[in-house]
Motif scaffolding. Structure first.
Motif, short mmCIF file in Angstrom:
data_model
loop_
_atom_site.label_atom_id
_atom_site.label_comp_id
_atom_site.label_asym_id
_atom_site.label_seq_id
_atom_site.Cartn_x
_atom_site.Cartn_y
_atom_site.Cartn_z
N ASP A 1 9.44 17.86 -10.10
CA ASP A 1 10.51 17.42 -9.19
C ASP A 1 9.92 16.58 -8.05
N GLN A 2 8.81 17.09 -7.47
CA GLN A 2 8.16 16.32 -6.41
C GLN A 2 7.61 15.00 -6.95
N ALA A 3 7.10 15.04 -8.19
CA ALA A 3 6.59 13.81 -8.80
C ALA A 3 7.69 12.77 -8.92
N LEU A 4 8.89 13.19 -9.32
CA LEU A 4 10.01 12.26 -9.45
C LEU A 4 10.40 11.68 -8.09
N THR A 5 10.37 12.53 -7.06
CA THR A 5 10.71 12.05 -5.71
C THR A 5 9.74 10.95 -5.27
N HIS A 6 8.45 11.17 -5.51
CA HIS A 6 7.45 10.15 -5.14
C HIS A 6 7.61 8.89 -5.99
N ALA A 7 7.87 9.06 -7.27
CA ALA A 7 8.03 7.90 -8.15
C ALA A 7 9.26 7.08 -7.73
N GLN A 8 10.32 7.76 -7.36
CA GLN A 8 11.51 7.04 -6.89
C GLN A 8 11.23 6.28 -5.60
N HIS B 1 9.01 -0.99 -4.56
CA HIS B 1 8.84 -2.04 -5.57
C HIS B 1 10.00 -3.04 -5.49
N HIS B 2 11.22 -2.54 -5.43
CA HIS B 2 12.38 -3.43 -5.41
C HIS B 2 12.57 -4.08 -4.04
N GLU B 3 12.35 -3.32 -2.98
CA GLU B 3 12.56 -3.87 -1.64
C GLU B 3 11.51 -4.94 -1.31
N ALA B 4 10.30 -4.78 -1.82
CA ALA B 4 9.27 -5.79 -1.59
C ALA B 4 9.52 -7.03 -2.44
N GLY B 5 10.32 -6.88 -3.50
CA GLY B 5 10.59 -8.02 -4.37
C GLY B 5 9.34 -8.59 -4.98
N GLN B 6 8.46 -7.70 -5.46
CA GLN B 6 7.15 -8.17 -5.96
C GLN B 6 6.99 -7.81 -7.43
N ARG B 7 6.09 -8.56 -8.10
CA ARG B 7 5.78 -8.30 -9.49
C ARG B 7 4.27 -8.30 -9.74
N SER B 8 3.50 -8.29 -8.67
CA SER B 8 2.04 -8.30 -8.83
C SER B 8 1.47 -6.91 -9.07
N TYR B 9 2.16 -5.88 -8.60
CA TYR B 9 1.66 -4.50 -8.73
C TYR B 9 2.61 -3.71 -9.64
N LEU C 1 4.57 2.22 -13.69
CA LEU C 1 3.68 3.09 -14.46
C LEU C 1 3.84 4.55 -14.02
N ALA C 2 3.91 4.77 -12.71
CA ALA C 2 4.07 6.14 -12.23
C ALA C 2 5.40 6.72 -12.71
N MET C 3 6.48 5.92 -12.63
CA MET C 3 7.77 6.40 -13.09
C MET C 3 7.73 6.71 -14.58
N ALA C 4 7.07 5.87 -15.37
CA ALA C 4 6.96 6.12 -16.81
C ALA C 4 6.23 7.43 -17.08
N GLU C 5 5.16 7.69 -16.34
CA GLU C 5 4.39 8.91 -16.55
C GLU C 5 5.20 10.15 -16.15
N VAL C 6 5.95 10.02 -15.07
CA VAL C 6 6.80 11.14 -14.65
C VAL C 6 7.88 11.41 -15.69
N GLN C 7 8.52 10.36 -16.16
CA GLN C 7 9.58 10.53 -17.17
C GLN C 7 9.01 11.14 -18.45
N ALA C 8 7.83 10.71 -18.85
CA ALA C 8 7.21 11.28 -20.04
C ALA C 8 6.91 12.76 -19.84
N ILE D 1 0.85 -1.20 0.00
CA ILE D 1 0.00 0.00 0.00
C ILE D 1 0.88 1.25 0.00
N ALA D 2 2.00 1.20 0.70
CA ALA D 2 2.93 2.34 0.68
C ALA D 2 3.43 2.58 -0.74
N LEU D 3 3.74 1.51 -1.46
CA LEU D 3 4.17 1.61 -2.85
C LEU D 3 3.09 2.30 -3.70
N ILE D 4 1.86 1.78 -3.59
CA ILE D 4 0.76 2.33 -4.40
C ILE D 4 0.52 3.79 -4.03
N LEU D 5 0.66 4.11 -2.75
CA LEU D 5 0.42 5.48 -2.30
C LEU D 5 1.44 6.45 -2.90
#
Length: 597
Positions: A265-272, A278-286, A291-298, A246-250
Motif C-alpha cells: 500500500d505504501q509502495a503504491l502511494t509512493h509510485a503514485q 512525472h506528469h506535472e514536470a511534463g518530461q520524458r527523459s526519466y 518503472l516503479a509503478m510497473a513493479e508495484v503493480q506486478a 529528483i523528487a520524482l526519482i526519490l
C-alpha cells in the motif's frame, strides 16, 4: 550567415525573468546567452522548443568573436538531441565543441564537453566510452581547477558505476564528491547535496535488490536501512534546492524499497506520487516513475497494468534510442510474461532483446566510425575556412548533407523540419527508389553506380517543385517532402518525378543504361490536426490545479516534434506503397487512381 533560420517557439509559459532577459538583451552576445538559458529551461519540458532555442542561440553566437559561447551552445544543443534519441547528431555537435575548445585553448570547457559526451554514450549503451570520457573530464577539471566540473564528473561516474553494477566504485565516487564539497561555498554545496544523497539512495537500493534476489536477508536489510537514510537526507536537501526531477526519482526509490519490504500500500502511494511528478514536470527523459509503478503493480498481482506501464516506458525508450533501457525493459517484460505463465510471449520478448542487443552493437560501431570521420571532416573544414566561424559553418553543413549527392541527409532533414511553417498545409511525403540498382553495380561497377546516384539526385532536384525538400534517405532511396500539396495533385507531382527519371537520356552514364524509379507517397497530417494539438498544448486550464499541463500528443509537446513524428508515420506508409509499386512491375507510382470499369 545563419545555418538554418529556425523560428522561435511561443514562450508564453517561460519564466518571466528568462523572457525578460531575452526581450531586453542589448546585444547579440547577451541575446545568445538568454536564448541558451531558455533552452536549458525547456530541455526538461518541451524538447522541440528547446532545440529551436538552442539552434537560435548558436546562429546568434556564431558571427561573434566568442568561441566559448559557441562551445556552450553546441553543448546545450547536444544535450537536447541526446534527450530526443538523436545520438549521432549529439556526438557531431560535441565533437565540434571539443575541436573548437581545443583549438582555442578553452581547457576549462573541455571537461564540460567530455561530461556531455559521456551522458550521450551512456544513454546509447556505450559504458566503456562513457567511462573513458568521464575519466578524461575529471583530469581536465583537476587541471583547470574547476571544482564544479569535477563534482559533476564524480556524480556522473557514480551513476555509471551504479548502472554497471559496481556499487563499491559508485560509493567511492560519491565519497570523493563529499570530500570535494567540503571545499566549496555554501550555495554550491546546497546545489550538489541532492545529487550526492540521491545517488547514494540509488546505489544502496541496487544493493538491496540484488541481496533480495539472492536470498541474503541480513545484507538486504542493511542495504535498505542505508537507502532509507539516503532518501531522508535527499528530502531534507530538496528543501534548500528544490528539483521536481529528483523528487520524482526519490518517490520511485521509496516505492521500490517498500516493495522489497512487502509494504505494497505504501509502495503504491509512493509510485503514485512519482507519477504525479512525472506528469506535472511534463518530461520524458526519466522513466523511473513508470518503472516503479510497473513493479508495484506486478507485486500487487495486477500484471495487465504492469505490462501497460512497461510498454509505455519501452515506447519512449525506443523513440529516444535508449538501448540500455530497452534491454532492461525487455528483460522485465519477459519475466512478467513468465510469471503470468505465458511462456511463448516470454520467449518472443527474449528473442526481441537479443535482436535489440545485436542492433545496439551495430549502432555503436556506426557511431564510433562517424566520430572518427567527423574529426577528419573538421580538419578539412578548418583547412578550407578563412576563420574559425567559417570552419564551424562548413562542418555543420557537411554534417547535414550527403557527401556523394550533395542532398540533405537524415540529420539535415531533421533540422530542416524545425523550419517548416506550422500552417503550410498538407505535407506530401514520397519515397523514391532506383529500380534494380544492384544490377547497375554488378553489370557496370560501383563507380558507375555512384555516378548513377549523383545523376538521379541531380535529375530529381531539377524536376522537383520549388519549396521541396529532397533527401538521400539511404542506399538508392530518396525522400521528397513538399508542403502544401493538395491531395488531388499528389499523384501528378510524384508521377512527374518518375517520368523525369524514366525519360532522361543520362549522357554521363554508359550507353544503353536506362534508369527508372518506383515511388510511394503519403501525407503527414494537415494543419487542422496540428491546430487541435496546439490548442490543447497551449491552453492554460484555469479550472485545474496550478502547474498542471495537458497535451493530447506527447510527441508534439516533448520528443519528437509534430513534424518529425508525422513525417515518420507518413514515410512508413509511403515505404509500403513503394513496395507495392515494385511488386506491380517497377517504374510506377503507388497509390495510383483506380482503373475505370
Amino acid at each position: 550567415m545563419k545555418l538554418f533560420a529556425s523560428p522561435l517557439p511561443a514562450l508564453l509559459d517561460a519564466p518571466a525573468p528568462l523572457r525578460a532577459a531575452l526581450e531586453r538583451a542589448p546585444d547579440d552576445h547577451t541575446r545568445a546567452a538568454a536564448l541558451l538559458a531558455l533552452a536549458r529551461h525547456y530541455r526538461a519540458h518541451t524538447l522541440t522548443a528547446a532545440q529551436r532555442l538552442a539552434q537560435a542561440a548558436l546562429d546568434t553566437a556564431l558571427p561573434l568573436d566568442a568561441p566559448a559561447l559557441v562551445v556552450d551552445a553546441l553543448s546545450v544543443l547536444a544535450s537536447i538531441e541526446e534527450g530526443r534519441g538523436l545520438h549521432e547528431h549529439a556526438l557531431d555537435h560535441l565533437a565540434l565543441a571539443l575541436d573548437l575548445a581545443r583549438s582555442h585553448s578553452l581547457d576549462a570547457l573541455r571537461s564540460r564537453v567530455h561530461n556531455g559526451r559521456a551522458i550521450v554514450r551512456l544513454t546509447a549503451g556505450d559504458l566503456v566510452g562513457a567511462r573513458r570520457d568521464l575519466q578524461e573530464a575529471q583530469g581536465l577539471a583537476r587541471a583547470s581547477g574547476d571544482q564544479l566540473d569535477l563534482a559533476n564528473s564524480h556524480i556522473n561516474l557514480a551513476f555509471l558505476e551504479h548502472v554497471a553494477g559496481r556499487a563499491a566504485e559508485a560509493l567511492h565516487q560519491l565519497n570523493l564528491l563529499e570530500e570535494l564539497m567540503g571545499t566549496l561555498g555554501a550555495e554550491e554545496r546546497q546545489m550538489l547535496m541532492p545529487f550526492l544523497h540521491e545517488n547514494r539512495a540509488a546505489t544502496y537500493l541496487g544493493l538491496a535488490r540484488r541481496a533480495h534476489a539472492r536470498g541474503r536477508l541480513d545484507a538486504g536489510a542493511e542495504a535498505r536501512d542505508r537507502a532509507w537514510t539516503a532518501v531522508a537526507a535527499t528530502r531534507a536537501s530538496l528543501s534548500h534546492s528544490p528539483s521536481r526531477i529528483i523528487a520524482l526519482i526519490l518517490e520511485a526509490h521509496a516505492a521500490r524499497l517498500c516493495v522489497l519490504e512487502g509494504r505494497l500500500d505504501q509502495a503504491l502511494t509512493h509510485a503514485q506520487a512519482a507519477m504525479r511528478h512525472h506528469h506535472e514536470a511534463g518530461q520524458r527523459s526519466y522513466l523511473d516513475a513508470l518503472l516503479a509503478m510497473a513493479e508495484v503493480q506486478a507485486a500487487r498481482g495486477q500484471l495487465g497494468a504492469a505490462h501497460a506501464d512497461y510498454r509505455e516506458a519501452l515506447a519512449i525508450a525506443h523513440e529516444q534510442g535508449r538501448h540500455r533501457d530497452i534491454q532492461n525493459l525487455l528483460r522485465a517484460v519477459a519475466e512478467l510474461h513468465e510469471r503470468g505463465g505465458d511462456l511463448p510471449a516470454a520467449l518472443a520478448t527474449t528473442r526481441e532483446a537479443l535482436a535489440e542487443a545485436d542492433a545496439t552493437l551495430e549502432r555503436l560501431a556506426v557511431i564510433e566510425q562517424r566520430h572518427d570521420d567527423l574529426f577528419r571532416e573538421l580538419r578539412e573544414a578548418r583547412a578550407q575556412a578563412q576563420d574559425w566561424q567559417e570552419s564551424v559553418r562548413r562542418a555543420e553543413e557537411q554534417a547535414r548533407h550527403d557527401p556523394l549527392t550533395g542532398l540533405l541527409n537524415r540529420r539535415g532533414l531533421h533540422d530542416r523540419l524545425l523550419t517548416l511553417p506550422e500552417h503550410g498545409g498538407p505535407l506530401l511525403v514520397a519515397l523514391l527508389d532506383i529500380d534494380d540498382f544492384k544490377g547497375v553495380n554488378d553489370r557496370y561497377s560501383h563507380a558507375v553506380g555512384d555516378e548513377a546516384l549523383r545523376a538521379v539526385a541531380g535529375r530529381l532536384q531539377e524536376a522537383a517543385s520549388p519549396g521541396s525538400l529532397l533527401v538521400r534517405w539511404g542506399g538508392e532511396e530518396f525522400l521528397l517532402l513538399h508542403p502544401g500539396t493538395p491531395p488531388d495533385r499528389a499523384l501528378e507531382t510524384v508521377e512527374h518525378l518518375r517520368r523525369a527519371v524514366a525519360e532522361h537520356s543520362w549522357p554521363t552514364l554508359p550507353d544503353g543504361l536506362r534508369l527508372t524509379i518506383s515511388a510511394g507517397y503519403a501525407f503527414a497530417p494537415g494543419p487542422a490536426e496540428a491546430d487541435v494539438r496546439r490548442a490543447v498544448a497551449e491552453h492554460s486550464w484555469p479550472t485545474l490545479p496550478d502547474g498542471l499541463r495537458l497535451t493530447i500528443s506527447a510527441g508534439y509537446a516533448f520528443a519528437p516534434g509534430p513534424a518529425e513524428a508525422d513525417v515518420r508515420a507518413a514515410t512508413e506508409q509511403a515505404d509500403e506503397f513503394q513496395y507495392q509499386a515494385k511488386r506491380a512491375g517497377r517504374n510506377r507510382v503507388c497509390p495510383a487512381p483506380p482503373t475505370p470499369e
